[in-house]
Design an enzyme around this catalytic site. Structure first.
Site, PDB file in Angstrom:
ATOM      1  N   TYR A  61       0.775  -1.284   0.098  1.00 36.99           N
ATOM      2  CA  TYR A  61      -0.164   0.172   0.173  1.00 36.99           C
ATOM      3  C   TYR A  61       0.990   1.135  -0.164  1.00 36.99           C
ATOM      4  O   TYR A  61       0.212   2.416   0.023  1.00 36.99           O
ATOM      5  CB  TYR A  61      -0.993   0.016   1.324  1.00 36.99           C
ATOM      6  N   GLN A  63       2.428   4.208  -1.347  1.00 37.34           N
ATOM      7  CA  GLN A  63       2.334   5.221  -2.519  1.00 37.34           C
ATOM      8  C   GLN A  63       3.354   5.750  -3.011  1.00 37.34           C
ATOM      9  O   GLN A  63       3.842   6.007  -4.297  1.00 37.34           O
ATOM     10  CB  GLN A  63       1.036   5.969  -2.452  1.00 37.34           C
ATOM     11  N   HIS A 256      -0.433  10.061   9.153  1.00 41.73           N
ATOM     12  CA  HIS A 256      -0.209  10.605   7.938  1.00 41.73           C
ATOM     13  C   HIS A 256      -1.579  11.702   7.729  1.00 41.73           C
ATOM     14  O   HIS A 256      -2.445  11.537   8.169  1.00 41.73           O
ATOM     15  CB  HIS A 256      -0.691   9.685   6.679  1.00 41.73           C
ATOM     16  N   ARG A 303       5.305  15.572   8.208  1.00 46.36           N
ATOM     17  CA  ARG A 303       4.220  14.848   8.420  1.00 46.36           C
ATOM     18  C   ARG A 303       3.736  15.329   9.925  1.00 46.36           C
ATOM     19  O   ARG A 303       2.716  15.420  10.074  1.00 46.36           O
ATOM     20  CB  ARG A 303       4.306  13.425   8.385  1.00 46.36           C
ATOM     21  N   HIS A 364      -0.447   6.046  10.607  1.00 49.32           N
ATOM     22  CA  HIS A 364       0.285   5.502   9.418  1.00 49.32           C
ATOM     23  C   HIS A 364       1.700   4.562   9.689  1.00 49.32           C
ATOM     24  O   HIS A 364       1.519   3.706   8.867  1.00 49.32           O
ATOM     25  CB  HIS A 364       0.665   6.894   8.619  1.00 49.32           C
ATOM     26  N   SER A 404      11.351   4.952   4.312  1.00 42.72           N
ATOM     27  CA  SER A 404      10.885   3.637   4.827  1.00 42.72           C
ATOM     28  C   SER A 404      11.360   2.360   4.064  1.00 42.72           C
ATOM     29  O   SER A 404      11.730   1.302   4.541  1.00 42.72           O
ATOM     30  CB  SER A 404       9.517   3.452   5.205  1.00 42.72           C
TER      31      SER A 404
END
Length: 544
Positions: A61, A63, A256, A303, A364, A404
């Protein structure tokens, strides 16, 4: 794995598997290590345990992309290092930051050599994106489904290897240590493998391993509203915690800033950081752009700042969400860069060319976890950790966007390199089977689901983006009640995945709450209104 090799691993009489390398988790961290170690040692066996199908992981997932310095004219390692340190708010391990960033280009090159495809510009060069907290364009991406592409390539490589077995729908229950062997006087804790639930057959197998790697991803489901998949229940960290491994920095949960406000199944669809890098603007319901009030980087602040700013706006207004305005952007370019996001918005009756996108912060990423050294070693012998479940020192108090996957690639390689130079010793330990004695099938599964919802509500209401000592203390008190109920049920009920996930989430919640109460300084993604701080987020206390 070829049948002959698998047969060598399996002891039918005792329901036990033996492998040289056990990997728990099938995201970028676990798969990268599996590919490298299996290629290097073709006569050694590798088993990958994953609780859903092999494709399901946090990686799938992701992006945004992979942050890596490729343009040494406009960019530099020094700039990327500095951006990471700024985001980490003084708590990064600078030596680790330097190591990860400088190794990045080589690890990306390997991924591309295996077949990963990334977007290129008109000249054929990699199309580098800009994301929040970055001072230069350096994020390599595959449209807005980078993680999906990375997962595809790694699984493709795994399937070429005859000495790798993937066990889908197998849930790791606990790491095997001296505790299970009734050895109480040993000073040094050692991992001998794991007990694993075959979810389809509903039986528990013992996997004995020379070395074990935890690559189990994040903890997002503890909060309910999360960008993570439903499998992200903190299983690896909880198992390591019960095995007495060192766990650190659990208070630093990254939210997030821009998850689509349309909660269906608890997993909130993520509107990538790159959309704001592309020029999208955050507005309140009246159309007022508010981010320049909070930070001179506006929408491109890190963030933690953007999430805390949105949280402050929502507390001030009483609204449930703010809006991301993309209407001024080139719609054709937007569709090309973010086709998945565009289609997801359309499926929710939002046309980004005309409509503002309702967004809200959602859980997140976890910046803390199982403490490891540069070789991925934990404080437990023969136990390694990689990816989001590990605490390497790279992220400090707040992860810089798209660092990450980079971290997972580098640490998977480091663990591989360590095991190449230091092959693990064969595990000759006699391990008992799982003890079913005194257990029965629970009659009321509704109680498990009820406690999951109670736990998630506690974490959202008391342990969210902005915390206080009072709320944290109340959260700990409420959690104790759930813990006692869960432990009583766990001791008497026949094991099932949902119950074990709840047990793990209770452990994770305890770690987040207790380490939040211990943290006396507001840093990065952690903000407590009872702590004193006079720098970048001091305005929060005034506004709340």
């Amino acid at each position: 794995m070829h049948y002959s090799l698998f047969k060598e691993c399996w002891n039918y009489r005792t329901n036990m598997l033996y492998t040289n390398y056990l990997i728990i988790g099938s995201g970028v961290a676990g798969l990268t290590y599996a590919v490298k170690i299996a290629q290097r040692f073709p006569n050694k066996t590798v088993i990958i345990v994953t609780k859903a199908d092999e494709h399901e992981s946090n990686t799938k997932y992701a992006q945004g992309g992979v942050a890596v310095v490729l343009d040494l004219v406009e960019d530099s390692f020094k700039k990327h290092i500095q951006d990471t340190l700024v985001a980490g708010d003084g708590l990064c391990d600078e030596a680790v930051v330097e190591m990860v960033i400088k190794e990045g280009p080589q690890r990306l090159k390997e991924l591309m050599h295996w077949g990963a495809s990334f977007d290129v510009d008109e000249s054929g060069k990699l199309d580098l994106g800009l994301e929040g907290g970055h001072s230069e364009y350096r994020v390599v991406h595959h449209k807005d489904i980078t993680g999906f592409e990375v997962e595809r390539v790694l699984l493709q490589q795994v399937h070429k290897l005859s000495n790798v077995t993937v066990l889908p729908h197998h849930f790791a229950l606990d790491l095997i240590t001296q505790h299970h062997l009734n050895i109480t006087k040993s000073k040094n804790i050692t991992c001998y493998g794991a007990y694993v639930l075959n979810q389809k057959k509903e039986d528990i197998i013992t996997i004995k391993a020379d070395t074990t790697l935890l690559a189990t991803g994040g903890i997002g489901r503890v909060y309910g509203n999360t960008t993570n998949p439903t499998i992200a229940t903190g299983d690896g960290i909880a198992m390591a915690y019960r095995a007495k491994a060192e766990i650190k920095d659990m208070e630093f949960v990254q939210f997030h800033p821009t998850a689509l406000y349309n909660n269906k199944d608890g997993r909130s669809f993520l509107i990538s950081e790159a959309v704001r890098g592309f020029g999208a603007i955050l507005r309140d319901k009246n159309g007022q752009r508010f981010m320049p009030i909070y930070d001179n980087r506006a929408e491109l602040a890190s963030r933690d700042i953007v999430s805390q700013s949105i949280d402050a706006e929502l507390k001030k207004s009483g609204d449930t969400h703010v809006f991301l305005d993309c209407t001024h952007l080139d719609i054709n370019a937007f569709k090309n860069h973010f086709p998945n996001i565009y289609q997801e918005c359309l499926s929710n009756h939002i046309d980004v060319e005309k409509d503002w996108v309702p967004v809200v912060p959602a859980s997140h990423y976890l910046c803390g976890g199982i403490v490891v050294d540069k070789n991925g070693q934990t404080s437990v012998a023969n136990l390694f950790a990689c990816g989001e479940c590990s605490r390497t020192g790279l992220h400090g108090a707040n992860r810089l966007a798209s660092n990450s996957i980079l971290e997972a690639l580098v640490y998977a390689h480091n663990i591989y390199a360590y095991h190449t130079a230091n092959p693990p010793n064969p595990n000759y330990t006699n391990i008992p089977d799982w003890n079913y004695e005194g257990t029965s099938i629970p009659k009321e599964y509704i109680l498990i689901q009820h406690n999951i919802k109670r736990l998630q509500a506690i974490m959202r209401d008391y342990v969210g983006i902005v915390r206080s000592n009072g709320r944290l203390t109340k959260a700990a008190r409420h959690l104790d009640l759930i813990y006692n109920e869960v432990e009583e049920l766990y001791k008497s009920a026949k094991i099932n995945t949902t119950l074990c996930e709840l047990r793990n989430m209770v452990n994770i919640a305890h770690l987040i709450i207790s380490q939040s109460l211990e943290q006396k300084h507001n840093k990065g993604g952690y903000y407590n209104i009872d702590n004193v701080r006079t720098d970048k987020v001091s305005w929060l206390k005034v506004r709340l």
